[in-house]
Design a protein around this motif. Structure first.
Motif, PDB file in Angstrom:
ATOM      1  N   ILE A  13       0.906  -1.317   0.125  1.00 19.16           N
ATOM      2  CA  ILE A  13      -0.056  -0.083  -0.078  1.00 19.16           C
ATOM      3  C   ILE A  13       0.934   1.315   0.028  1.00 19.16           C
ATOM      4  N   GLU A  14       1.911   1.282   0.855  1.00 24.96           N
ATOM      5  CA  GLU A  14       2.869   2.377   0.854  1.00 24.96           C
ATOM      6  C   GLU A  14       3.549   2.520  -0.422  1.00 24.96           C
ATOM      7  N   LYS A  15       3.927   1.611  -1.004  1.00 20.63           N
ATOM      8  CA  LYS A  15       4.530   1.650  -2.360  1.00 20.63           C
ATOM      9  C   LYS A  15       3.479   2.389  -3.656  1.00 20.63           C
ATOM     10  N   LEU A  16       2.336   1.638  -3.468  1.00 17.48           N
ATOM     11  CA  LEU A  16       1.387   2.225  -4.412  1.00 17.48           C
ATOM     12  C   LEU A  16       0.880   3.743  -3.975  1.00 17.48           C
ATOM     13  N   ASN A  17       0.726   4.098  -2.717  1.00 20.32           N
ATOM     14  CA  ASN A  17       0.656   5.655  -2.381  1.00 20.32           C
ATOM     15  C   ASN A  17       1.779   6.537  -2.813  1.00 20.32           C
ATOM     16  N   PHE A  23      -0.725  12.560  -8.214  1.00 24.09           N
ATOM     17  CA  PHE A  23      -1.657  12.412  -8.894  1.00 24.09           C
ATOM     18  C   PHE A  23      -2.913  12.018  -8.437  1.00 24.09           C
ATOM     19  N   VAL A  24      -2.963  11.346  -7.252  1.00 21.82           N
ATOM     20  CA  VAL A  24      -4.344  10.812  -6.674  1.00 21.82           C
ATOM     21  C   VAL A  24      -4.138  10.760  -5.511  1.00 21.82           C
ATOM     22  N   GLU A  25      -5.203  10.770  -4.624  1.00 26.22           N
ATOM     23  CA  GLU A  25      -5.469  10.761  -3.259  1.00 26.22           C
ATOM     24  C   GLU A  25      -5.970   9.361  -2.983  1.00 26.22           C
ATOM     25  N   MET A  26      -5.396   8.542  -2.294  1.00 26.61           N
ATOM     26  CA  MET A  26      -6.076   7.076  -2.104  1.00 26.61           C
ATOM     27  C   MET A  26      -6.367   6.877  -0.375  1.00 26.61           C
ATOM     28  N   LYS A  27      -7.655   6.516  -0.425  1.00 25.09           N
ATOM     29  CA  LYS A  27      -8.004   5.898   1.083  1.00 25.09           C
ATOM     30  C   LYS A  27      -7.988   4.367   1.065  1.00 25.09           C
ATOM     31  N   TRP A  28      -7.576   3.724   1.793  1.00 25.72           N
ATOM     32  CA  TRP A  28      -7.638   2.259   1.952  1.00 25.72           C
ATOM     33  C   TRP A  28      -8.515   1.727   3.183  1.00 25.72           C
ATOM     34  N   LYS A  63      -9.296  11.826  -9.226  1.00 26.26           N
ATOM     35  CA  LYS A  63      -8.324  12.704  -8.255  1.00 26.26           C
ATOM     36  C   LYS A  63      -8.444  11.995  -7.055  1.00 26.26           C
ATOM     37  N   ASN A  64      -9.492  11.031  -6.550  1.00 20.65           N
ATOM     38  CA  ASN A  64      -9.721  10.493  -5.531  1.00 20.65           C
ATOM     39  C   ASN A  64      -9.947   8.656  -5.549  1.00 20.65           C
ATOM     40  N   ILE A  65      -9.475   7.926  -4.904  1.00 18.84           N
ATOM     41  CA  ILE A  65      -9.632   6.677  -5.125  1.00 18.84           C
ATOM     42  C   ILE A  65     -10.040   6.078  -3.785  1.00 18.84           C
ATOM     43  N   ARG A  66     -10.940   5.173  -3.489  1.00 13.77           N
ATOM     44  CA  ARG A  66     -11.164   4.354  -2.343  1.00 13.77           C
ATOM     45  C   ARG A  66     -10.952   2.846  -2.669  1.00 13.77           C
ATOM     46  N   VAL A  67      -9.971   2.364  -1.753  1.00 16.37           N
ATOM     47  CA  VAL A  67      -9.892   1.072  -1.982  1.00 16.37           C
ATOM     48  C   VAL A  67     -10.263   0.167  -1.104  1.00 16.37           C
ATOM     49  N   SER A  68     -11.371  -0.674  -0.762  1.00 15.06           N
ATOM     50  CA  SER A  68     -11.740  -1.714   0.095  1.00 15.06           C
ATOM     51  C   SER A  68     -11.541  -2.964  -0.275  1.00 15.06           C
TER      52      SER A  68
END
Length: 123
Positions: A13-17, A23-28, A63-68
């Motif tokens: 997750i840290e690598k992907l962030n 480019f994009v804000e991610m929430k996991w 611009k925003n991604i949520r991964v569950s």
């Protein structure tokens, strides 16, 4: 050179962030049961998530991604939502083929009512 996927969810997750920083804000949201999966399952989870994120940014211009991710009855459920332009019609690409093969056809990509897209993959 790209480093190898270790199967360590936190590290990946840290690598992907870091890869998509700026480019994009991610929430996991990763269910605690995911940590009990075999390493090869964790690697596959992160490969699917990586492809989904890449598609959201490159094709959906989000611009925003949520991964569950959660484990339900022994099956892994991954959901990736974004605020991009949503899925487009056209010939399926390599990502679609990958999702289909991993999930044995149990996946979907739909337009979200407020815009963006939602990818669901069960494997």
């Amino acid at each position: 050179f790209k480093t190898t996927n270790t199967g360590n969810i936190e590290v990946e997750i840290e690598k992907l962030n870091n890869q998509w920083l700026g480019f994009v804000e991610m929430k996991w949201h990763i269910d605690s049961a995911v940590s009990d999966l075999e390493t090869r399952q964790k690697i596959l989870l992160m490969q699917v998530a990586e492809e989904a994120i890449s598609n959201s940014v490159r094709h959906g211009l989000c611009k925003n991604i949520r991964v569950s991710a959660q484990v339900v009855s022994g099956a892994l459920h991954l959901e990736v939502t974004d605020d991009g332009i949503g899925p487009r019609d056209g010939k399926p690409g390599l990502g679609s083929t990958f999702f289909k093969n991993v999930s044995k056809g149990k996946w979907s990509l739909v337009q979200e009512p407020g815009g963006g897209s939602k990818l669901t993959v069960h494997f």
